[in-house]
Scaffold this active site. Structure first.
Site, PDB file in Angstrom:
ATOM      1  N   GLU A 346       0.835  -1.204   0.000  1.00  0.00           N
ATOM      2  CA  GLU A 346       0.000   0.000   0.000  1.00  0.00           C
ATOM      3  C   GLU A 346       0.871   1.255   0.000  1.00  0.00           C
ATOM      4  O   GLU A 346       1.806   1.393   0.775  1.00  0.00           O
ATOM      5  CB  GLU A 346      -0.996   0.038   1.153  1.00  0.00           C
ATOM      6  CG  GLU A 346      -2.038   1.158   1.025  1.00  0.00           C
ATOM      7  CD  GLU A 346      -2.792   1.118  -0.320  1.00  0.00           C
ATOM      8  OE1 GLU A 346      -2.279   1.712  -1.292  1.00  0.00           O
ATOM      9  OE2 GLU A 346      -3.871   0.514  -0.389  1.00  0.00           O
ATOM     10  N   ASP A 422      -7.304  -0.380  -3.108  1.00  0.00           N
ATOM     11  CA  ASP A 422      -8.372   0.625  -3.155  1.00  0.00           C
ATOM     12  C   ASP A 422      -9.266   0.436  -4.373  1.00  0.00           C
ATOM     13  O   ASP A 422      -9.968   1.347  -4.781  1.00  0.00           O
ATOM     14  CB  ASP A 422      -7.780   2.033  -3.139  1.00  0.00           C
ATOM     15  CG  ASP A 422      -6.818   2.282  -4.305  1.00  0.00           C
ATOM     16  OD1 ASP A 422      -6.640   1.365  -5.150  1.00  0.00           O
ATOM     17  OD2 ASP A 422      -6.246   3.377  -4.382  1.00  0.00           O
TER      18      ASP A 422
END
Length: 459
Positions: A346, A422
């Site tokens: 991430e 996401d």
């Protein structure tokens, strides 16, 4: 060395073999084999009592409950049917203090296997050091990747493949397809336990119409199935903001000498499970591998398989741990022009300890590619190799990235395929099989898994 306790009773209709496969200070691994000597059964429940207060910590190929010293193990969805003379098995890791004697009696569906037990042989020597069992050499032939991981003390907690069973005895659903002509669905199973997918079922069902893959089933028994990814930080192109489903016919292959189909991810395609069972969270150790088409990739974000956020949004550094494959260079890259195997943690695709460029991560583009990412507290690794022949190479093995937010990790435990955490869905790739484990697998265990993969004969 191992010890085997054999409880047998033909009159009672069952035989149980309890083997301690490895033992270390405070912990042990065990395998339990059940043979049904009575009438055929469609489900089973095995019960026993631990004599020295041992406790099961994790179990595969079944489900368990333990109250005090009383243990009950029930079948998984795929191994409940036992005809007369049929056998099945499960394994577990446990803890002990003081001593670790084998159980002296077992009952199958409430009926005691009341034959005599053989005297125990010498138990495996107790070792000090790691709190996870050392890897053991798997027996030759017959195993699937998840059997090998289990014997190494790092069992699969998710196992996905549209091409083959990943356990030697698995005969359940591999994936589901839906045809456009009437919107009906069909589950695809292996040709035989532990075998290749029955692609002929798909071919017949999808003849003269188009089909998409709606579910990629989890073979581990934990119901970590992958389905159409929902909207998140990014909206997908399908109705309601969901991602597209993969064309079921777009990635034909051959495995174990039989036709099969992979998961062809075009940009906009994605699968996800945000409510998983047993996937690593926080800084817990885990491993994962995937087989990709090393010639199908792009520079979009992000073709991933692995651990992600449970709300489909970017929750900050360290909230993911997934395999990435492609040639994007925005967050990190290796030598050459790509593609590279990197870790999506991430807000960063990492190829080593540094953000950005790392010279030890080479471009790798085998037609069938084995890609591995694994992580534990302040330690992680990248490994990869040709899924058709040879062994694995280690491209990184060291500390977490020297960027704030990745030590300790904050993994959330969702599973993604073909997208970013996401719901970034600009990437392309093809997936054939992959697993996620509980615990940090040893290189020896992964090498044995690689040998199994090359023996499967992808072409």
């Amino acid at each position: 060395m191992s010890r085997t306790e054999l409880a047998s009773a033909a009159a009672a209709g069952c035989q149980v073999s309890y083997t301690v496969s490895s033992q270390w200070q405070g912990g042990f691994g065990a395998n339990v084999a059940i043979t049904n000597l009575g009438d055929p059964i469609t489900s089973w429940r095995l019960t026993w009592t631990f004599g020295a207060g041992q406790t099961i910590q994790q179990l595969w190929n079944g489900s368990y409950t333990q109250t005090g010293t009383q243990v009950t193990v029930t079948n998984a969805s795929y191994n409940g049917n036992l005809g007369t003379g049929a056998s099945t098995s499960f394994g577990f890791n446990g803890s002990w203090t003081g001593s670790n004697p084998a159980p002296t009696s077992f009952a199958l569906n409430g009926v005691t296997c009341n034959g005599g037990t053989t005297p125990p042989s010498t138990p495996p020597p107790t070792t000090s050091g790691p709190t996870t069992p050392p890897p053991t050499t798997p027996p030759p032939g017959g195993d699937g990747p998840c059997d090998i991981y289990a014997r190494g003390g790092t069992p699969c907690v998710a196992a996905h493949s549209t091409t083959r069973a990943l356990y030697a005895t698995y005969n359940g659903n591999l994936y589901q397809v839906r045809r456009s002509s009437d919107n009906t669905t069909r589950n695809i199973t292996p040709l035989s336990p532990g075998g290749a997918a029955n692609a002929a079922t798909q071919d017949t069902f999808c003849a003269n119409t188009s089909c998409v893959i709606t579910i990629i089933y989890d073979q581990s028994g934990r119901n970590n199935h992958l389905t159409q990814a929902p909207p998140g930080g990014f909206q997908g192109p399908a109705p309601g903001g969901y991602d597209n489903l993969a064309d079921a016919k777009a990635a034909p292959t051959t495995v174990k000498g039989s036709k099969a189909y992979g998961v062809f991810v075009a940009p906009g395609t994605g699968y996800r499970n945000n409510a998983t069972n047993g996937i690593a969270k926080g800084d817990q150790p885990e491993g994962m591998y995937a087989i990709f088409d090393g010639t199908h990739y792009n520079g979009g974000c992000c073709f991933d398989y692995g651990n992600a956020e449970t709300n489909s949004r970017d929750n900050g550094n360290g909230t993911m741990e997934a395999i990435y494959f492609g040639n994007i260079k925005v967050w990190g890259y290796g030598t050459g022009n790509g593609p590279w195997v990197m870790a999506d943690l991430e807000n960063g695709l990492f190829s080593g300890v540094n953000a950005g460029y790392n010279a030890n991560d080479p471009s790798i583009s085998h037609r069938y590619l084995t890609a591995i990412i694994k992580g534990e507290p302040n330690h992680w690794a990248i490994r990869a190799g040709n899924a058709q022949s040879g062994g694995l190479s280690t491209f990184y093995d060291g500390k977490r990235p020297n960027v704030t937010g990745y030590n300790p990790m904050k993994k959330e435990g969702a599973i993604i395929l073909g997208i970013g955490g996401d719901n970034s869905h600009g990437a392309a790739g093809t997936f054939y099989e992959g697993v996620m484990t509980s615990g940090y697998p040893s290189n020896a265990t992964e090498d044995a898994v690689q040998a199994n993969i090359t023996a499967a004969g992808y072409r």
